[in-house]
Design a protein around this motif. Structure first.
Motif, PDB file in Angstrom:
ATOM      1  N   PRO A   8       0.803  -1.102  -0.060  1.00  0.00           N
ATOM      2  CA  PRO A   8      -0.008   0.109  -0.051  1.00  0.00           C
ATOM      3  C   PRO A   8       0.927   1.248   0.015  1.00  0.00           C
ATOM      4  O   PRO A   8       2.115   1.136   0.438  1.00  0.00           O
ATOM      5  CB  PRO A   8      -0.970   0.044   1.390  1.00  0.00           C
ATOM      6  CG  PRO A   8      -0.668  -1.371   1.709  1.00  0.00           C
ATOM      7  CD  PRO A   8       0.689  -1.883   1.226  1.00  0.00           C
TER       8      PRO A   8
ATOM      9  N   LYS B 113       0.617   3.958   1.967  1.00  0.00           N
ATOM     10  CA  LYS B 113       1.186   4.194   3.271  1.00  0.00           C
ATOM     11  C   LYS B 113       0.660   3.403   4.303  1.00  0.00           C
ATOM     12  O   LYS B 113      -0.777   3.042   4.225  1.00  0.00           O
ATOM     13  CB  LYS B 113       1.121   5.614   3.654  1.00  0.00           C
ATOM     14  CG  LYS B 113      -0.078   6.208   3.535  1.00  0.00           C
ATOM     15  CD  LYS B 113      -0.293   7.583   4.150  1.00  0.00           C
ATOM     16  CE  LYS B 113      -1.739   8.243   4.300  1.00  0.00           C
ATOM     17  NZ  LYS B 113      -2.270   8.972   3.346  1.00  0.00           N
ATOM     18  N   THR B 114       1.415   2.648   5.010  1.00  0.00           N
ATOM     19  CA  THR B 114       0.667   1.789   6.211  1.00  0.00           C
ATOM     20  C   THR B 114       1.660   2.340   7.350  1.00  0.00           C
ATOM     21  O   THR B 114       2.734   2.479   7.388  1.00  0.00           O
ATOM     22  CB  THR B 114       1.264   0.348   5.983  1.00  0.00           C
ATOM     23  OG1 THR B 114       1.408   0.037   4.654  1.00  0.00           O
ATOM     24  CG2 THR B 114       0.602  -0.670   6.896  1.00  0.00           C
TER      25      THR B 114
ATOM     26  N   ASP C 113      -0.164   1.721  14.412  1.00  0.00           N
ATOM     27  CA  ASP C 113      -0.162   2.339  15.527  1.00  0.00           C
ATOM     28  C   ASP C 113       0.570   1.874  16.680  1.00  0.00           C
ATOM     29  O   ASP C 113       0.653   0.772  16.916  1.00  0.00           O
ATOM     30  CB  ASP C 113      -1.659   2.249  15.985  1.00  0.00           C
ATOM     31  CG  ASP C 113      -2.261   3.341  17.062  1.00  0.00           C
ATOM     32  OD1 ASP C 113      -1.416   3.639  17.942  1.00  0.00           O
ATOM     33  OD2 ASP C 113      -3.338   3.557  16.842  1.00  0.00           O
ATOM     34  N   PRO C 114       1.415   2.757  17.537  1.00  0.00           N
ATOM     35  CA  PRO C 114       2.231   2.252  18.432  1.00  0.00           C
ATOM     36  C   PRO C 114       1.648   1.553  19.425  1.00  0.00           C
ATOM     37  O   PRO C 114       2.374   0.767  20.188  1.00  0.00           O
ATOM     38  CB  PRO C 114       3.160   3.376  18.802  1.00  0.00           C
ATOM     39  CG  PRO C 114       2.336   4.796  18.379  1.00  0.00           C
ATOM     40  CD  PRO C 114       1.357   4.241  17.252  1.00  0.00           C
ATOM     41  N   VAL C 115       0.257   1.798  19.514  1.00  0.00           N
ATOM     42  CA  VAL C 115      -0.587   0.870  20.722  1.00  0.00           C
ATOM     43  C   VAL C 115      -0.506  -0.505  20.361  1.00  0.00           C
ATOM     44  O   VAL C 115      -0.629  -1.190  21.168  1.00  0.00           O
ATOM     45  CB  VAL C 115      -1.723   1.504  20.943  1.00  0.00           C
ATOM     46  CG1 VAL C 115      -2.793   1.171  19.723  1.00  0.00           C
ATOM     47  CG2 VAL C 115      -2.318   1.342  22.422  1.00  0.00           C
ATOM     48  N   LEU C 116      -0.264  -0.959  19.342  1.00  0.00           N
ATOM     49  CA  LEU C 116      -0.295  -2.443  18.806  1.00  0.00           C
ATOM     50  C   LEU C 116       1.110  -2.750  18.629  1.00  0.00           C
ATOM     51  O   LEU C 116       1.852  -2.528  17.734  1.00  0.00           O
ATOM     52  CB  LEU C 116      -0.814  -2.533  17.366  1.00  0.00           C
ATOM     53  CG  LEU C 116      -0.969  -3.854  16.748  1.00  0.00           C
ATOM     54  CD1 LEU C 116      -1.712  -4.652  17.551  1.00  0.00           C
ATOM     55  CD2 LEU C 116      -1.599  -3.614  15.549  1.00  0.00           C
ATOM     56  N   PRO C 117       1.272  -3.758  19.709  1.00  0.00           N
ATOM     57  CA  PRO C 117       3.012  -4.344  19.845  1.00  0.00           C
ATOM     58  C   PRO C 117       3.149  -5.067  18.671  1.00  0.00           C
ATOM     59  O   PRO C 117       2.412  -6.198  18.655  1.00  0.00           O
ATOM     60  CB  PRO C 117       2.783  -5.127  21.134  1.00  0.00           C
ATOM     61  CG  PRO C 117       1.781  -5.251  21.454  1.00  0.00           C
ATOM     62  CD  PRO C 117       0.711  -4.322  20.821  1.00  0.00           C
ATOM     63  N   LEU C 118       3.865  -4.895  17.697  1.00  0.00           N
ATOM     64  CA  LEU C 118       4.065  -5.777  16.444  1.00  0.00           C
ATOM     65  C   LEU C 118       5.463  -5.839  15.819  1.00  0.00           C
ATOM     66  O   LEU C 118       6.073  -5.079  15.712  1.00  0.00           O
ATOM     67  CB  LEU C 118       2.991  -5.147  15.382  1.00  0.00           C
ATOM     68  CG  LEU C 118       2.697  -5.938  14.377  1.00  0.00           C
ATOM     69  CD1 LEU C 118       1.776  -6.970  14.760  1.00  0.00           C
ATOM     70  CD2 LEU C 118       1.961  -5.358  13.132  1.00  0.00           C
ATOM     71  N   SER C 119       5.984  -7.036  16.110  1.00  0.00           N
ATOM     72  CA  SER C 119       7.213  -7.066  15.532  1.00  0.00           C
ATOM     73  C   SER C 119       7.173  -7.502  13.896  1.00  0.00           C
ATOM     74  O   SER C 119       6.226  -7.823  13.665  1.00  0.00           O
ATOM     75  CB  SER C 119       8.164  -8.322  16.038  1.00  0.00           C
ATOM     76  OG  SER C 119       7.534  -9.571  15.853  1.00  0.00           O
TER      77      SER C 119
ATOM     78  N   ARG D 299       5.989 -11.010  13.079  1.00  0.00           N
ATOM     79  CA  ARG D 299       4.384 -11.008  13.351  1.00  0.00           C
ATOM     80  C   ARG D 299       3.921 -10.312  12.240  1.00  0.00           C
ATOM     81  O   ARG D 299       2.943 -10.791  11.438  1.00  0.00           O
ATOM     82  CB  ARG D 299       4.213 -10.434  14.786  1.00  0.00           C
ATOM     83  CG  ARG D 299       2.815 -10.763  14.947  1.00  0.00           C
ATOM     84  CD  ARG D 299       2.524 -12.197  15.232  1.00  0.00           C
ATOM     85  NE  ARG D 299       1.071 -12.535  15.173  1.00  0.00           N
ATOM     86  CZ  ARG D 299       0.153 -12.732  14.355  1.00  0.00           C
ATOM     87  NH1 ARG D 299       0.490 -12.192  13.262  1.00  0.00           N
ATOM     88  NH2 ARG D 299      -1.165 -12.783  14.429  1.00  0.00           N
ATOM     89  N   MET D 300       4.487  -9.128  11.818  1.00  0.00           N
ATOM     90  CA  MET D 300       3.860  -8.540  10.488  1.00  0.00           C
ATOM     91  C   MET D 300       3.801  -9.311   9.445  1.00  0.00           C
ATOM     92  O   MET D 300       2.965  -9.395   8.625  1.00  0.00           O
ATOM     93  CB  MET D 300       4.656  -7.203  10.256  1.00  0.00           C
ATOM     94  CG  MET D 300       4.306  -6.430   9.328  1.00  0.00           C
ATOM     95  SD  MET D 300       2.591  -5.595   9.447  1.00  0.00           S
ATOM     96  CE  MET D 300       2.065  -5.083   7.930  1.00  0.00           C
TER      97      MET D 300
ATOM     98  N   THR E  35       3.555 -12.411   9.093  1.00  0.00           N
ATOM     99  CA  THR E  35       2.696 -13.725   9.169  1.00  0.00           C
ATOM    100  C   THR E  35       1.063 -13.126   9.324  1.00  0.00           C
ATOM    101  O   THR E  35       0.437 -13.722   9.989  1.00  0.00           O
ATOM    102  CB  THR E  35       3.267 -14.627  10.211  1.00  0.00           C
ATOM    103  OG1 THR E  35       3.091 -14.106  11.200  1.00  0.00           O
ATOM    104  CG2 THR E  35       4.264 -15.461   9.620  1.00  0.00           C
ATOM    105  N   LEU E  36       0.876 -11.839   8.950  1.00  0.00           N
ATOM    106  CA  LEU E  36      -0.220 -11.313   9.357  1.00  0.00           C
ATOM    107  C   LEU E  36      -1.464 -11.845   8.841  1.00  0.00           C
ATOM    108  O   LEU E  36      -2.473 -12.164   9.522  1.00  0.00           O
ATOM    109  CB  LEU E  36      -0.179  -9.654   8.632  1.00  0.00           C
ATOM    110  CG  LEU E  36      -1.314  -8.864   9.537  1.00  0.00           C
ATOM    111  CD1 LEU E  36      -1.139  -8.809  10.906  1.00  0.00           C
ATOM    112  CD2 LEU E  36      -1.326  -7.487   9.000  1.00  0.00           C
TER     113      LEU E  36
ATOM    114  N   MET F 111       7.921  -4.853   3.628  1.00  0.00           N
ATOM    115  CA  MET F 111       6.656  -4.895   2.950  1.00  0.00           C
ATOM    116  C   MET F 111       6.698  -5.689   1.614  1.00  0.00           C
ATOM    117  O   MET F 111       6.015  -6.474   1.271  1.00  0.00           O
ATOM    118  CB  MET F 111       5.932  -3.840   3.002  1.00  0.00           C
ATOM    119  CG  MET F 111       5.370  -3.099   4.162  1.00  0.00           C
ATOM    120  SD  MET F 111       4.057  -4.010   4.954  1.00  0.00           S
ATOM    121  CE  MET F 111       2.624  -3.549   3.943  1.00  0.00           C
TER     122      MET F 111
END
Lengths: 256, 265
Positions: free
Chosen positions: A78, A80-81, A84-90, A93-94, A96-97, A135
């Motif tokens: 996309p 822009k992706t 949000d920093p409120v979502l802990p995401l390595s 993990r991204m 294998t979304l 990405m």
């Protein structure tokens, strides 16, 4: 030059998209075949992103039809992706979304785009270039037949930009997938592309980069846009193109 | 099962059950910035209570139905984009709360403990409520586990998920359904006005302590259960209202999580 039918990954015929009373996309037809890099260029607000989203099925066209090869696997970057920093995401993990892959597969994909070392970092800490490479690796994991890239070089510096387009070319060479990308920055795209579609709501012109850069519609669109930045376009009736078809530096007759 | 005859144990077990589910679900509420959305659905609960009493079926079912209906109306309005999201939410939230209070006050033949519904009456949890909490809670947990990957994908980037073949609208609808269900289950514990706190505060407390979405969900469940236990303990000890005590307990845990030395996970 007429491609066999099975080689066509996606084709669109006479697409229209309206926003209120205006047409965002007008009578656009295009197709992308296996192993081909097609770039859509055009000024801001030309409907480039809307066109991609129509092709991806994210928007419904008001008119026209889209045909995809049966079971077409699409990898999408996309424009822009922002996560949000409120979502802990390595990064891992991204990757294998939407589908699960083994750690090994994830590592291989990240290595292919040169960001393996970031695998356990939070995605929010990645720089623009690192993020786009992640990405891209994500898209590759799905073994796409068609890569759809919306401004892949966004937030990437000039050196990184050339490298990124080089990487995209390499991916196409190795995997033979089709690539459809959108850009508003001309010079690198022109060098890294097989076919250019020049879009300003409707298709102004299309063809190989060398042809397109000589097209009057193209010059009208980009001559003026680039001219306001560099003021070198007042006399481009007698300009000479560089090897890359690069208009921006023709004044100086530089090879890129 | 004789200890279930004791209202204190019933309260503890019901509260823990609700918190266990509310924690992971609350993560989605926090990630998707749906706090006000949850509040609005919760405020429609009174209408559901009235509905349940009027038609003579289980109050939780009434609350669930009303909550889901409001959620649907809301998402319709939010898609319109003529008004900003929080204006729509603010309008519906207070309108549905007012409507609920008025309908209940018109039902003069019933004596309804309004305070109990507004702030929770965990000590009045019946054995039937307990079955509802655990039956419904189990169902919600199973759904969350099954839908976890697509729900998370849609939360991170809706268009990316859709481009990769996930039917976002379906999962967003499911999420609203689940939120309405959990609010119905949790209403008796902390009440209409405080119910979203059970979703949000444990998730907020868990953020600093986790590195993956899954860790955050588990941590939120843990913080939620601990809040219920601490809150109820305080409530019995100091004779304070149970719902607000639970909320304050979770706030304490949230603040504790902000201390830097607890963040080394």
């Amino acid at each position: 030059m007429t491609p066999e039918l099975p080689n066509i990954l996606i084709s669109a015929k006479d697409l229209y998209l309206k926003a209120g009373r205006n047409d965002l996309v007008e009578a656009v037809s295009l197709e992308v075949s296996e192993g081909e890099i097609v770039s859509v260029i055009g000024p801001n607000g030309a409907g480039k992103t809307s066109l991609l989203k129509l092709l991806l099925g994210l928007y419904k066209p008001d008119r026209g039809s889209i045909r995809r090869r049966l079971g077409l696997r699409v990898g999408y970057l996309p424009q822009k992706t922002s996560i949000d920093p409120v979502l802990p995401l390595s990064v891992a993990r991204m990757m294998t979304l939407t589908e699960s892959f083994s750690r090994k597969e994830v590592e291989t994909a990240l290595a292919e785009t040169g960001v393996l070392s970031l695998i356990d970092e939070p995605v929010q800490t990645l720089s623009g270039g690192e993020f786009q490479r992640m990405m891209l690796a994500r898209a590759l994991l799905r073994e796409p037949e068609l890569l759809v890239l919306d401004e892949p070089a966004q937030g990437v510096d000039h050196l990184g930009e050339a490298e990124l387009y080089g990487l995209i070319g390499k991916i196409r060479d190795q995997r033979g997938c089709g690539v459809l990308m959108v850009s508003h920055d001309l010079h690198v795209v022109m060098a890294a592309t097989d076919r250019v579609l020049c879009l300003n709501r409707h298709l102004c012109c299309e063809g190989e980069p060398q042809e397109v850069t000589r097209h009057p519609e193209y010059l009208r669109l980009f001559g003026m846009e680039a001219g306001s930045r560099l003021a070198v376009y007042s006399h481009h009736h007698d300009h000479v193109h560089g090897l890359s078809g690069n208009v921006e530096t023709t004044e100086f007759k530089q090879a890129p | 099962m004789s200890f279930l005859d004791d209202f204190i144990w019933r309260a503890v077990i019901a509260g823990a059950g609700v918190a266990l589910v509310a924690g992971p679900l609350g993560c989605f509420v926090v990630w998707r910035r749906m706090a006000y959305f949850g509040d609005t659905v919760a405020h429609s609960s009174l209408l559901g209570v009235a509905l349940g009493l009027l038609l003579g079926f289980n109050v939780m079912l009434g609350v669930f139905a009303a909550g889901f209906a409001v959620a649907l109306v809301l998402s319709g309005f939010l898609r319109e984009k003529r008004l900003s999201g929080d204006t729509v939410l603010g309008t519906l939230s207070h309108a549905s709360l007012s409507l609920g209070v008025i309908v209940i006050s018109l039902m003069t033949w019933l004596r309804v403990d309004l305070m109990g519904y507004l702030f929770g009456d965990i000590l009045a949890v019946s054995l039937t409520d307990l079955y509802w909490v655990y039956g419904g809670g189990m169902l919600v947990l199973v759904l969350l586990v099954l839908l976890w990957r697509p729900l998370l994908a849609v939360t991170v980037d809706q268009e990316l998920a859709r481009a990769e073949g996930i039917e976002a609208a379906r999962y967003e609808l499911m999420l609203m359904l689940i939120i309405a269900a959990v609010i119905a289950l949790a209403m008796k514990i902390v009440g209409v006005l405080l119910v979203t706190s059970l979703l949000i505060i444990p998730a907020a407390a868990a953020r600093r302590l986790s590195r993956t979405p899954e860790q955050m969900a588990l941590m939120a469940a843990f913080v939620g259960v601990l809040s219920v236990l601490l809150g109820l303990f305080a409530s019995f000890q100091f004779d304070t209202p149970s719902g607000p005590s639970i909320v304050l307990a979770s706030l304490m845990l949230f603040l504790l999580g902000q201390i830097p030395s607890f963040r080394k996970l």
